[in-house]
Design an enzyme around this catalytic site. Structure first.
Site, mmCIF file in Angstrom:
data_model
loop_
_atom_site.group_PDB
_atom_site.id
_atom_site.type_symbol
_atom_site.label_atom_id
_atom_site.label_comp_id
_atom_site.label_asym_id
_atom_site.label_seq_id
_atom_site.Cartn_x
_atom_site.Cartn_y
_atom_site.Cartn_z
ATOM 1 N N GLU A 142 0.967 -0.943 -0.151
ATOM 2 C CA GLU A 142 0.323 -0.227 0.071
ATOM 3 C C GLU A 142 1.265 1.405 0.193
ATOM 4 O O GLU A 142 1.598 1.316 0.805
ATOM 5 C CB GLU A 142 -0.818 -0.049 1.699
ATOM 6 C CG GLU A 142 -2.033 1.338 1.044
ATOM 7 C CD GLU A 142 -2.760 1.691 2.467
ATOM 8 O OE1 GLU A 142 -4.269 2.530 2.364
ATOM 9 O OE2 GLU A 142 -2.364 0.819 3.567
ATOM 10 N N GLU A 176 4.768 4.451 3.585
ATOM 11 C CA GLU A 176 4.205 5.938 4.276
ATOM 12 C C GLU A 176 6.057 7.183 4.322
ATOM 13 O O GLU A 176 6.721 7.020 5.256
ATOM 14 C CB GLU A 176 3.737 5.868 5.795
ATOM 15 C CG GLU A 176 3.136 7.308 5.822
ATOM 16 C CD GLU A 176 2.546 8.267 5.684
ATOM 17 O OE1 GLU A 176 1.072 8.012 4.677
ATOM 18 O OE2 GLU A 176 3.091 9.134 5.684
ATOM 19 N N ASN A 219 9.432 7.240 0.489
ATOM 20 C CA ASN A 219 9.006 7.204 -0.306
ATOM 21 C C ASN A 219 8.502 7.183 -1.981
ATOM 22 O O ASN A 219 9.644 6.532 -2.281
ATOM 23 C CB ASN A 219 9.265 8.751 -0.926
ATOM 24 C CG ASN A 219 8.534 10.132 -1.937
ATOM 25 O OD1 ASN A 219 7.736 9.209 -2.433
ATOM 26 N ND2 ASN A 219 9.375 10.776 -1.825
ATOM 27 N N ASP A 255 -3.140 12.066 -1.843
ATOM 28 C CA ASP A 255 -3.993 12.864 -2.136
ATOM 29 C C ASP A 255 -3.913 13.582 -3.136
ATOM 30 O O ASP A 255 -3.789 13.209 -4.621
ATOM 31 C CB ASP A 255 -1.549 13.528 -1.708
ATOM 32 C CG ASP A 255 -1.735 13.497 -0.040
ATOM 33 O OD1 ASP A 255 -3.054 13.097 0.116
ATOM 34 O OD2 ASP A 255 -1.056 13.377 0.198
ATOM 35 N N GLU A 284 -8.142 4.392 7.718
ATOM 36 C CA GLU A 284 -8.734 6.215 8.835
ATOM 37 C C GLU A 284 -9.973 6.994 7.622
ATOM 38 O O GLU A 284 -11.022 7.703 8.593
ATOM 39 C CB GLU A 284 -7.727 7.205 8.682
ATOM 40 C CG GLU A 284 -7.242 5.989 10.692
ATOM 41 C CD GLU A 284 -6.163 4.880 10.074
ATOM 42 O OE1 GLU A 284 -5.657 4.809 9.113
ATOM 43 O OE2 GLU A 284 -5.536 4.284 11.027
ATOM 44 N N TYR A 285 -9.260 6.815 6.492
ATOM 45 C CA TYR A 285 -9.883 8.106 5.930
ATOM 46 C C TYR A 285 -11.902 7.677 5.498
ATOM 47 O O TYR A 285 -12.589 8.538 5.562
ATOM 48 C CB TYR A 285 -9.116 8.774 4.509
ATOM 49 C CG TYR A 285 -8.408 9.974 4.825
ATOM 50 C CD1 TYR A 285 -7.571 9.763 5.801
ATOM 51 C CD2 TYR A 285 -8.852 10.793 4.498
ATOM 52 C CE1 TYR A 285 -6.294 10.503 6.139
ATOM 53 C CE2 TYR A 285 -7.292 11.887 4.405
ATOM 54 C CZ TYR A 285 -6.353 11.823 5.383
ATOM 55 O OH TYR A 285 -5.667 12.742 5.731
HETATM 56 N N1 SAM Z 1 -4.520 5.573 2.847
HETATM 57 C C1 SAM Z 1 -4.669 6.209 4.073
HETATM 58 C C2 SAM Z 1 -6.653 6.308 4.383
HETATM 59 O O1 SAM Z 1 -6.909 5.133 3.620
HETATM 60 O O2 SAM Z 1 -6.290 6.257 5.939
HETATM 61 C C3 SAM Z 1 -3.612 7.402 4.448
HETATM 62 C C4 SAM Z 1 -4.800 9.232 3.188
HETATM 63 S S1 SAM Z 1 -3.609 9.999 3.281
HETATM 64 C C5 SAM Z 1 -5.042 11.522 2.501
HETATM 65 C C6 SAM Z 1 -2.390 10.131 1.563
HETATM 66 C C7 SAM Z 1 -0.700 9.666 2.738
HETATM 67 O O3 SAM Z 1 -0.340 8.818 1.531
HETATM 68 C C8 SAM Z 1 -0.208 10.503 3.255
HETATM 69 O O4 SAM Z 1 -0.541 9.866 5.029
HETATM 70 C C9 SAM Z 1 0.826 11.032 3.005
HETATM 71 O O5 SAM Z 1 1.853 11.182 3.661
HETATM 72 C C10 SAM Z 1 1.168 9.834 2.353
HETATM 73 N N2 SAM Z 1 1.805 9.694 0.748
HETATM 74 C C11 SAM Z 1 1.384 10.368 -0.315
HETATM 75 N N3 SAM Z 1 2.327 10.633 -1.238
HETATM 76 C C12 SAM Z 1 3.452 9.847 -1.046
HETATM 77 C C13 SAM Z 1 4.445 9.167 -1.105
HETATM 78 N N4 SAM Z 1 4.759 9.618 -2.447
HETATM 79 N N5 SAM Z 1 4.736 7.999 -1.000
HETATM 80 C C14 SAM Z 1 4.608 7.236 1.467
HETATM 81 N N6 SAM Z 1 3.573 8.107 1.026
HETATM 82 C C15 SAM Z 1 2.969 9.320 0.577
#
Ligand code: SAM
Length: 215
Positions: free
Chosen positions: A44, A69, A97, A119, A193-194
């Site tokens: 994920e 994450e 990342n 995002d 969570e979202y």
């Molecule tokens: N997936 C979770 C949920 O549905 O509850 C979190 C959603 S949150 C809006 C998006 C997450 O993706 C954030 O914690 C952000 O830091 C992470 N994220 C965004 N771009 C990323 C990347 N290139 N690599 C790793 N994590 C990333």
């Protein structure tokens, strides 16, 4: 995602190297050895606080899961949850990342990529940052086995529409599309969570499954 400063995060991560892999590049091509079996590996990207990936690992012991994450302050919440769940043997977490997946996974090492509530990056000048942009689809393809899949959930209609077009233009086959996942909630749906937050406000949840095709 609200970021709280957690000065203890780095030390806490270092205390649990069996769950949070500190130098994931060292495991490239060796993830089956890390898990001690040849079960499929699902990742994920953007795992947030980990509710989904931990829930999936507990529900599906015959699949290995890796939650990725890129913020310390967020992944430590996933680590805390994994510890509360007694560190499932089929789960690993990476503070990493997703831009650099190819430095952590070898070709054909992965079977499925989950993207949950990624995002949206609504401004067109940020389009390349969307995790369903062709740039990322190429990265996932580089580490997935032939016929590998992307499973994507979001509350964001614009991002969903964009993703349908992006995946289709890339030549992927849509296996399923739902415009209101919770109207007919699949029994095996694990909430993120979202997803919990947005569905409790009555917002529809969009979901798709797509598969890479031989070129
Ligand atoms: N997936 C979770 C949920 O549905 O509850 C979190 C959603 S949150 C809006 C998006 C997450 O993706 C954030 O914690 C952000 O830091 C992470 N994220 C965004 N771009 C990323 C990347 N290139 N690599 C790793 N994590 C990333």
């Amino acid at each position: 995602m609200r970021l709280r400063n957690k000065p203890w995060a780095k030390d806490f991560m270092a205390e649990h190297p069996d769950m949070l892999i500190v130098n994931p590049e060292d495991k490239k091509g060796l993830w089956a050895k890390e898990f001690g079996n040849d079960a499929p590996i699902h990742i994920e990207v953007g795992t947030g606080k980990g509710q989904f990936v931990i829930g999936m690992a507990l529900a599906n012991p015959s699949v290995n899961y890796i939650g990725i994450e890129h913020f310390d302050n967020v992944i430590v919440s996933a680590l805390e949850k994994a510890i509360e769940s007694e560190k499932p043997a089929n789960l690993r977490l990476l503070r990493f990342n997703g831009e650099n997946l190819e430095s952590v996974f070898a070709e054909e090492e992965i079977e499925r990529v989950y993207l949950n509530f990624s995002d949206p990056w609504p401004k067109s000048r940020h389009e390349k940052r969307r995790l369903t942009h062709a740039r990322f689809l190429k990265k996932y393809e580089g580490i997935l086995k032939p016929g590998g899949e992307i499973h994507f959930k979001t509350d964001n209609r614009s991002l969903f529409e964009y993703s349908l077009i992006s995946l289709t233009n890339y030549g992927m086959k849509l296996l399923s599309v739902s415009l209101d996942l919770h109207a007919n909630m699949p029994e095996d749906n694990v909430l993120t969570e979202y997803e919990e937050k947005f569905s409790s406000k009555g917002q529809p949840i969009y979901r798709l499954e797509a598969q890479y095709q031989a070129k």
